[in-house]
Every structure is written in C-alpha cells, then in structure tokens.
Design a protein around this motif. Structure first.
Motif, PDB file in Angstrom:
ATOM      1  N   ASN A   1       6.007   9.394   3.614  1.00  0.00           N
ATOM      2  CA  ASN A   1       4.460   9.697   3.158  1.00  0.00           C
ATOM      3  C   ASN A   1       3.747  10.770   3.811  1.00  0.00           C
ATOM      4  O   ASN A   1       2.773  11.364   3.398  1.00  0.00           O
ATOM      5  CB  ASN A   1       3.828   8.384   3.566  1.00  0.00           C
ATOM      6  CG  ASN A   1       4.481   7.067   2.674  1.00  0.00           C
ATOM      7  OD1 ASN A   1       5.175   7.392   1.740  1.00  0.00           O
ATOM      8  ND2 ASN A   1       4.229   6.051   2.808  1.00  0.00           N
TER       9      ASN A   1
ATOM     10  N   GLU B   1       2.987   1.037   2.806  1.00  0.00           N
ATOM     11  CA  GLU B   1       2.071   1.810   3.170  1.00  0.00           C
ATOM     12  C   GLU B   1       0.771   1.154   3.685  1.00  0.00           C
ATOM     13  O   GLU B   1       0.231   0.306   2.690  1.00  0.00           O
ATOM     14  CB  GLU B   1       1.678   2.981   2.035  1.00  0.00           C
ATOM     15  CG  GLU B   1       0.781   3.967   2.530  1.00  0.00           C
ATOM     16  CD  GLU B   1       0.673   5.116   1.507  1.00  0.00           C
ATOM     17  OE1 GLU B   1       1.328   5.141   0.415  1.00  0.00           O
ATOM     18  OE2 GLU B   1      -0.071   6.195   1.945  1.00  0.00           O
ATOM     19  N   ASN B   2       0.291   1.627   4.898  1.00  0.00           N
ATOM     20  CA  ASN B   2      -0.943   0.851   5.191  1.00  0.00           C
ATOM     21  C   ASN B   2      -2.408   1.710   5.003  1.00  0.00           C
ATOM     22  O   ASN B   2      -2.703   2.600   5.370  1.00  0.00           O
ATOM     23  CB  ASN B   2      -0.994   0.896   6.752  1.00  0.00           C
ATOM     24  CG  ASN B   2      -1.751   0.408   7.492  1.00  0.00           C
ATOM     25  OD1 ASN B   2      -2.973  -0.494   6.752  1.00  0.00           O
ATOM     26  ND2 ASN B   2      -2.027   0.329   8.681  1.00  0.00           N
ATOM     27  N   THR B   3      -2.906   1.019   3.942  1.00  0.00           N
ATOM     28  CA  THR B   3      -4.045   1.589   3.342  1.00  0.00           C
ATOM     29  C   THR B   3      -5.327   1.728   4.545  1.00  0.00           C
ATOM     30  O   THR B   3      -6.033   2.605   4.241  1.00  0.00           O
ATOM     31  CB  THR B   3      -4.618   1.246   1.985  1.00  0.00           C
ATOM     32  OG1 THR B   3      -4.727  -0.233   2.311  1.00  0.00           O
ATOM     33  CG2 THR B   3      -3.565   1.498   1.169  1.00  0.00           C
ATOM     34  N   ALA B   4      -5.195   0.942   5.243  1.00  0.00           N
ATOM     35  CA  ALA B   4      -6.186   0.855   6.354  1.00  0.00           C
ATOM     36  C   ALA B   4      -6.339   1.620   7.528  1.00  0.00           C
ATOM     37  O   ALA B   4      -6.655   1.215   8.660  1.00  0.00           O
ATOM     38  CB  ALA B   4      -6.660  -0.659   6.719  1.00  0.00           C
TER      39      ALA B   4
ATOM     40  N   GLY C   1      -2.416  -4.230   2.944  1.00  0.00           N
ATOM     41  CA  GLY C   1      -1.063  -4.053   2.517  1.00  0.00           C
ATOM     42  C   GLY C   1      -0.510  -2.945   1.484  1.00  0.00           C
ATOM     43  O   GLY C   1      -1.736  -2.008   1.299  1.00  0.00           O
ATOM     44  N   PRO C   2       0.550  -2.694   0.930  1.00  0.00           N
ATOM     45  CA  PRO C   2       1.473  -3.515   1.068  1.00  0.00           C
ATOM     46  C   PRO C   2       2.306  -3.419   2.242  1.00  0.00           C
ATOM     47  O   PRO C   2       2.871  -2.217   2.489  1.00  0.00           O
ATOM     48  CB  PRO C   2       2.473  -3.156  -0.089  1.00  0.00           C
ATOM     49  CG  PRO C   2       1.977  -1.782  -0.362  1.00  0.00           C
ATOM     50  CD  PRO C   2       0.744  -1.490   0.157  1.00  0.00           C
TER      51      PRO C   2
END
Lengths: 552, 371
Positions: free
Chosen positions: B185, B208-211, B290-291
């Motif tokens: 990523n 992948e950590n959106t936060a 998430g996810p």
C-alpha cells in the motif's frame, strides 16, 4: 449665478451607482401596489409618468400624438433608500412584473457614509468566491485494498464529544480482578456531552424574532426526542425564555454569556428550578463577523418579551461592549470566568470560550490547553454572520477559519492534546450550500464540530441574504422574512412550525450526507477528526499551508 | 492481501513450519516479502535468554558503524549469528550484506538496573542505530530485546526462507510470527514490513488501517521515543498494544476495547462499564474502522488475535494442547497443525478476541460483550 445642479440633477446618484437596479415591466404590471407596500426600505415607490403615445381611431389610420398620465413604479436613487435586492417585490408580485437585478458596476460603498456614519448592516462578508473549505475534496477513497464501508449496513456513529477529555494517563482507573474500575476517589472528571457534530451557533432571542427562535428550538427538540439526533443549539447572548430554561428541553441548549451579560440575571435566578443541566456554557469573547467589536440591540427591538428575558427596561439600546469588563488577562479573568460558570452548575456542565478567528488564536489555545476546566475552544472565522456590524468589520476584519483551525489542531497534536480540548469551527459553514462537505472537511482538518448560523436562517426560513450584499437588513429590524425583527407585523409572516420542519430536514439530510462522505473513506465509528490524509486540494499553496495533499 | 501465520508451541520448532503454512495460502498473497519474528528462542540461543539480541541487516560499512557504536555505548558482544545465505535460482532476492542477530551483554552500569530501565536503553540504542543507518540504508535494525530475533526480506516467502537457509540452520523458537507480503500500500521498504516489534510487544496485521493518520498523530504526541517510524499504517497496532498494556497497564483484552469500542448501549452490560466509557472518550483517536485482523504477542508470550468490528479480515485459530496456530486461512492451519479437531477451530468475529497463553496449553476465547 444660480448653479445648474437643479436643472441637470448633477448631485443626484444615477441608478448605475446602486447595487441593485429594479427591472419593472410596465406591460405586465397591474398597479396593485403590493411591491411598493412590501419594500422594507422604500426603495421603490408609486409614481406618475407622463407618457407620449401614438394613438389612432377609426377604420383609417389617423395617428395622433397623445400625452397622458399613467401610474408606475420608480426606484429611488437616495442612498439611504437604496434597493437592497431582497426581492420581496418579486415575491409578492402577482404578474412577475418586477425584480431587482444585481449591478456589478455599482459604487455603493463610496457613497454609503452619509452624515459621517459608516455603513452598518447585518449579514455576512460580501465575498462570493468559494471559501478555502469549499475547495477541499475528499480524495482518499477506499478501493480494493480496503473495501469501502456501507452506509446502509455498517454501524455508523456521527457523533462528537463536547467537553474536555482526560488524557488516558490521568484516567482514575485501577485494576480489580482483571477488570478496570473507576477509583472511588476519582477527583474531577470533566463533563462531556455526546452531540451531533453540526450545531446551531449562537443567535439570541432579540437578534432573532420570537417565531424564528421558537422554530429553531422546536426543530432541535424534535431532532433529539424523535429523530435521535443529539443536535444542540446555542442561546446567543440574551438568555432564554424562563419556561424553556426550567423545562426538560434545557439540556439541548448551550447558554451563552457575553460581554453585556444580558439574560443572566434571569438565568441565575432560574438555576434552582432547572430540572436539567444545559448542554454547555459558551463564553463569548469574539465574533467572526465583527472581531474585536461589540454588539448593539437597538431600542426598538427591546419589546416586552426581550426586556423580560434580558431583565432590562423597555425600549433602551442594549450595548454589549467589545470586551468583557473583567477581562484583564486570560490567566486571571478567563480562567476565573470558566471556573465561576462551572461552579454555578456544580462542575457538571462543559464551559468553553468562543473567540473570533485571529492570528493570536494559538496563544488562547495554549492557555486553555493548560486549564483543566476549559471544555473546548470555539473559533468563529471571517465568514461568520451577524445581526449588526459595521461593513468594514464584516468585509475586512477577521481570519479565515480553515488555517486557523488547522494551526490550532496541529499545535495540539504537538502537545499530544488533540483529544483533550475539542475545537469547534464556525464561520461560513455551508456558505455555498455544501454543509455536510464543509463540516466533514473541517473535521478532517482537526475540528470536533462546526457551528452554523446563516445557513440555518437560509435553509430554515428562506433568509434572502447572500454574499452580494442582498438584503442584509438584519440590523434595521425590518427583516422582510420575519427572521431578525421584533415587529409582529413582520415576524408573523414566519411560521415557527415550518421553520422547525426545515431544521429537521437540514440535520437529517446532513446526517445522511456525512455518512456518504465518511463511508467511502472507510470511517464510520468515530468521527475522523484530523484525518487529513483524506483531503486534497487543487491549489499548491493551500495544500502546503494546511499540510494536506495537492491534487490535480 | 497479507497472509499471516503465527504458531505458539510448548516445544521448540522451526520457523519453516510458519513459512510452509504461508505457502499453502499463496493464492491470498502476492509473494512480495517475508517478515519473521521469533520469540522464546531455542537452538544456539537457548542459553542466551538473558542477553538482548539485536536483529538487522547491515552493509560492511553498516557493520563497522554498528560495532563502533555498540562498543562506545558499553555493550559487549556475547554471541553473533548470521544465516548462511544461499542464492536462490530464479529468485530476484538481492543480498543486502550481513543479516545478523547479535547477543550482547548489557553495559556494566546497567547490570543491576530494573527491567524498565534496561528496556529503555535497548530501545534508545536501537533508535540511534536506525538513525545512523537510515539515510544511506547501510544499517537496518528491527528489534533489540532479549530472546527475540527478527528477519525480514523482500521476495516470495518460501524463496526468502531458502535464501536464509531456515530449513537447516537450526534456528528454532516457541513462538513465531510470519507475514507473507511486503507493504504494497505504501513504498516497498524494509521498515514498512510486518511484524513490528517494540519492547517485547509485537503485532502483524492483515488489512488497511483507514484511521492511520489520527492514530499516528495521537501516538506521536505521547512523548514516547519508540512511537516513530510509521512507514506502514499497520505499525500503529503494535504501538497501541504497547501503549495500552505497558504504559497504561490495561489488561490485554482492553486492547480490543480500545481499537473497537463498544456502543454505549452494549457497554451497559459490562461490569466495568464506567471505566469503558472513560476509556472510549480518552482513547477515541485509537479507534479503528478496519478492515484489520491483528495477531500479536505480549512480553509474557501470550499470543492473540483480534478483528476490527465491521469489515473483518480472514483469521482462524486452532490446534492441540501444546501447539496452536493463528492463521489467515484454514489451509494454513491444516499445514501447521494437521492432527487437530477441526470442529473446534475458531474464527474470531466482531466482538471476539482469542488469547493463547505461553506453552499453548489452551485457547482462551474472550467476548467483548461479556468482558
């Protein structure tokens, strides 16, 4: 020799000098007189014209010149009776015969200082260009590596926290049998409210008409009690109707105290009878629309209801000074005021200051960051609105909200306190109609919530005002929509139920739109405060200044 | 998507077991890298448990820098291990220089210091070495902690294992975490490769950590020097674990309560509801959407798996007394622990957390709703 001015009207203005020119269609006009009757500033008046017509009678054309008198509508060129472009005339005209047209070549400001009195008005900054917030786009879309959330399926919580959060290191927790429990001697845990991240900003009973204020209040109560949306509204300076204050609905209101302390005598006396704590107390130190300037509720607006709520005599000018009389230093006065207000409700209510956007916001912020009783900081940017101010204050004073909030947030990040002291952004939210997008962008720049004022007046009560100086008559008490007037003849035009309905529409729609923004970004549970990687802007300088991506 | 393979055992085993399990899950990852963390070491390191082991990669210049710095800092080299590198035919794995795991004696002044003080020294030393070698990439250091070795390289996991000669070099451990993909990523970079390790805490993550950005900013503001790097959005999971468990002294299950807090109505059922409410507010920026499937361990050797609360990534746990595997997929579990009762395999969902104590005697299931 006598000057020729009387003959050639040399010292009169032409219509070209005025910001709006009335387009009147003689062929459609029925001369009903509604337009001239409704005009809030008498910019148009009935008049008589001498007309020269070619007239013919009989089977064979026999054209003759005929002079006759006819009635019509004429625009006044007196600068004190300029057309504000409100469009009330068009609204009431049964035959679509009249409308004001914006005149981009006007020289209005050059002339609007008669008697040495600078131009005063209500409304907002007259700058129709898109604000920085409106230029921001959401460019981090979840794709494949991270499937987007589904606004219809996944848990969504569009909520924010109003109040100071303790740093995790200071939580009064202890371990008992493998579980964390709150210590019995837990010390002061600051009060925190969970609210919807768009609030109705401070607009007083007095600045607003009784019908408008009541409509907003009913809408807010409905949103909370029926729709489950915890929207809160700020009273503005001037107190609240005592019955409301003592009702169970008081918890949906933020009480504002400002430099005039209007309404606080009544509020203090009501405290023992209050059944619910208010949502918060806002101490107003500044207003984005007129930074560093005070307020004035004109005597003619101080009618019975207003006088009663504010605890003042009838028909007196109510001046709020530019600064609190006690404010000699932030360390002393502001801290003490926050503590006094906290103490009045037994430290159960968040208390925070509101300032106007300014380069010195960081100094205020840092002081509040060190004050354990300060619950938030609200910053009102240059695009904020007002019921009355000098034009020069509105147009030329103040600070844009985007970089002001961003600087403050990044400063808190440096100190590791971005979750302790929430920032509330106000001023120009939804200026171009994109309320949810503006709110989301401000949240991603670091705000915990945003305030709206003008937006809800437009969406809720069809306020005519815009950034082309349309209407902006709030200061005159002659608001043609009945929003900012205490004249019953005017405010009875406004149906509080309809206002309430529109308030509910606005917040429900914003809730859906916020989900539509957050879901594709992959966020849904906690508000994405400071999620600046989701933002992009097609302006390198803005991108660099706000520390977000440049996209093109 | 990443594939994760973690095994905890009562007995020492070879990390090849993890890698062969990863290979069965090959359809699920792109073979772009391998990250390995071994804890509770056997073989040559079995008798060196008291000594901190520095793991990394260095060029000849890097090794000189390393030796010079360690000597100046008062560390005395106790034992040095380098895998016998084999060129793998058909593979694009490029040898970077020396892959090393060096055990040191603490500087004399630290011999009698507390564990916390020693951990502080080890972390500061690692960060200094990272700074010294990061610019010219002459030196990468992944972990510096007793009884832990980290190996990382870009390439297909099986080929990387062959490259390191893992099937025959006698390297064994009781806990091994392996992750089968480089961080695609973001830029391919060794410091972006899972698992991530900090002072005894280790995690690897699928998803992948959106936060990421708000979490990174929150952790960076904790004024803890180890909360740095963040070349991958997954690194924050290791640091959140470290922060909650070591810094805030929360029991391990609260890690789940921090990254995926319950709704207020759900919290009311928990006996610790009041504490949870405060934690949810004060640690709000650490909430993930998430996810993500997170597998990790704590310094005492407890292995765990937790999911985010919405999107979830594949994750399954199963085993026999004495050997338990936590895998991305069932086929990996079949490869690692074939003779188990499959009916007892468990895939943690929204509210679950799985914990396996050291020795793998049991699998503990924890449900967030009940606490």
């Amino acid at each position: 020799m006598e000057p020729a001015e009387r003959l050639d009207q040399n010292h009169e203005l032409t219509l070209k000098e005025l910001p709006y020119i009335i387009r009147w269609r003689e062929d459609r006009c029925t001369r009903c007189g509604r337009c001239t009757a409704v005009c809030p500033v008498n910019a148009i008046e009935p008049t008589v014209f001498a007309q020269r017509l070619i007239h013919s009678e009989g089977p064979v054309p026999t054209p003759k010149t005929v002079r006759r008198l006819t009635q019509g509508v004429r625009q006044n060129v007196d600068i004190e009776r300029y057309c504000t472009g409100c469009g009330s005339c068009s609204l009431v005209c049964p035959t679509v015969a009249i409308e004001p047209e914006y005149n981009p070549q006007h020289k209005f400001l050059i002339f609007k200082n008669k008697g040495g009195v600078p131009y005063k008005r209500g409304g907002r900054r007259n700058d129709p260009s898109p604000s920085t917030v409106d230029q921001l786009k959401f460019t981090r879309i979840s794709m494949l590596t991270d499937p987007a959330l589904d606004a219809g399926r996944h848990e969504f919580r569009i909520r924010t926290l109003l109040g100071r959060n303790l740093p995790p290191e200071k939580l009064p927790l202890e371990q008992r049998n493998g579980h964390l429990q709150v210590r019995e001697e837990s010390g002061f845990i600051p009060p925190v409210r969970e609210i919807f991240p768009i609030r109705i900003g401070s607009m007083s009973v007095g600045a607003l008409s009784p019908h408008m204020w009541e409509g907003l209040a009913m809408g807010v109560a409905y949103l909370n009690e029926v729709e489950g949306l915890p929207v809160v509204m700020c009273s503005g300076e001037g107190g609240m109707p005592p019955r409301l204050l003592k009702s169970r609905f008081a918890k949906y209101f933020i009480l504002q105290i400002a430099s005039g302390y209007f309404g606080w005598d009544e509020i203090v006396h009501a405290i023992p009878e209050m059944t619910e704590d208010p949502a918060a107390i806002e101490i107003k130190y500044g207003q984005g629309a007129k930074p560093g300037d005070g307020g004035l509720l004109m005597a003619y607006k101080v009618l019975n209801l207003i006088a009663k709520i504010r605890g003042v005599p009838l028909y007196v000018d109510l001046a709020s000074p530019p600064t609190h009389q006690t404010k000699y230093s932030i360390e002393e006065a502001v801290a003490k005021m926050i503590q006094s207000m906290s103490m009045a409700w037994g430290f159960r209510v968040p208390v925070y200051p509101k300032i106007s956007g300014t380069k010195t916001a960081l100094a205020v912020l840092n002081n509040l960051a060190r004050n354990p009783y300060a619950a938030a900081l609200c910053i009102d940017g240059e695009d904020g609105g007002t019921g009355a101010a000098y034009n020069v204050s509105m147009d030329k004073m103040g600070h844009p909200i985007a970089s002001n909030i961003r600087d403050c947030y990044l400063d808190l990040v440096k100190q590791g306190k971005q979750n302790e002291l929430p920032l509330i952004a106000a001023g120009g939210m939804g200026k171009a109609g994109n309320l949810a997008a503006n709110a989301a962008a401000m949240i991603m720049l670091g705000a915990s919530a945003v305030d709206i004022g003008k937006y809800i007046m437009q969406a809720g009560a069809d306020c005519f005002g815009d950034e082309y100086n349309r209407c902006n008559l709030c200061n005159t008490g002659r608001c043609p929509r009945g929003i900012t007037t205490q004249d019953p003849k005017l405010y009875r035009r406004l149906d509080p139920d309809k206002v309430a309905e529109r308030v509910v529409d606005v917040f429900k729609a914003a809730d859906v739109e916020l989900k539509k923004i957050f879901a594709p970004l992959g966020r849904s549970t906690e508000l994405p405060i400071g999620m600046s990687d989701a933002l992009g802007v097609a302006d390198k300088a803005v991108a660099e200044r706000l520390e977000i991506s440049y996209v093109c | 998507m990443c594939r994760l393979s973690a095994i905890t055992s009562h007995d020492y085993f070879s990390p090849m077991e993890n890698i062969l399990a990863l290979d069965t899950m090959k359809e699920g990852h792109d073979g772009s890298g391998l990250g390995l963390v071994l804890k509770d070491l056997g073989g040559e390191f079995e008798h060196l448990k008291a000594y901190p082991i520095l793991s990394g990669i260095a060029s000849n210049d890097g090794i000189r820098t390393l030796d010079r710095h360690m000597a100046a800092a008062g560390f005395r080299e106790k034992y040095s291990w380098e895998p016998t590198i084999r060129e793998v035919r058909g593979s694009e794995i490029r040898r970077r220089g020396h892959y090393f795991a060096k055990a040191y004696q603490y500087p004399q002044v630290y011999e009698d210091k507390t564990r916390e003080e020693k951990e502080q020294l080890l972390m500061e030393t690692r960060l200094t070495l990272r700074t010294l070698g990061e610019q010219d990439e002459s030196l990468f250091v992944f972990s510096f902690y007793p009884d832990v070795i980290t190996l990382k390289e870009v390439g297909d996991p099986l080929a990387v294992a062959e490259f390191f000669g893992l099937e025959s070099n006698g390297l064994t451990a009781k806990i091994v975490l392996a992750q089968g993909r480089q961080n695609t990523n973001y830029a391919i970079y060794l410091y972006a490769c899972h698992p991530f390790f900090l002072q005894g805490y280790c995690t690897m993550t699928n998803g992948e950590n959106t936060a990421f950005v708000p979490i990174r900013e929150f952790l960076s503001g904790r004024r803890f020097p180890g909360y740095m790097g963040y070349n991958s959005d997954s690194e924050v999971f290791a640091h959140i674990l470290h922060y909650c468990h070591r810094q805030l002294h929360y029991p391990l299950p609260y890690y789940k309560d921090v990254i995926t807090p319950l709704q207020d109505s759900e919290m009311a059922r928990r006996p610790d509801a009041d504490a949870l409410r405060l934690i949810k507010k004060s640690l709000r920026p650490l909430c993930i959407d998430g996810p993500n499937c997170v597998i990790g361990f704590t310094p005492d050797g407890t292995l765990f798996m937790a999911q985010d609360a919405k999107k979830l990534r594949p994750g399954v746990v199963g085993g026999v007394p004495g050997k338990v595997a936590l895998m991305s997929e069932e086929c990996g579990l079949d490869r690692a622990v074939p003779k188990r009762d499959k009916a007892r395999d468990f895939s943690p969902m929204k509210y679950d957390m799985v914990m396996v104590p050291p020795g793998a005697g049991e699998i503990r299931l924890w449900n967030q709703l009940n606490g």
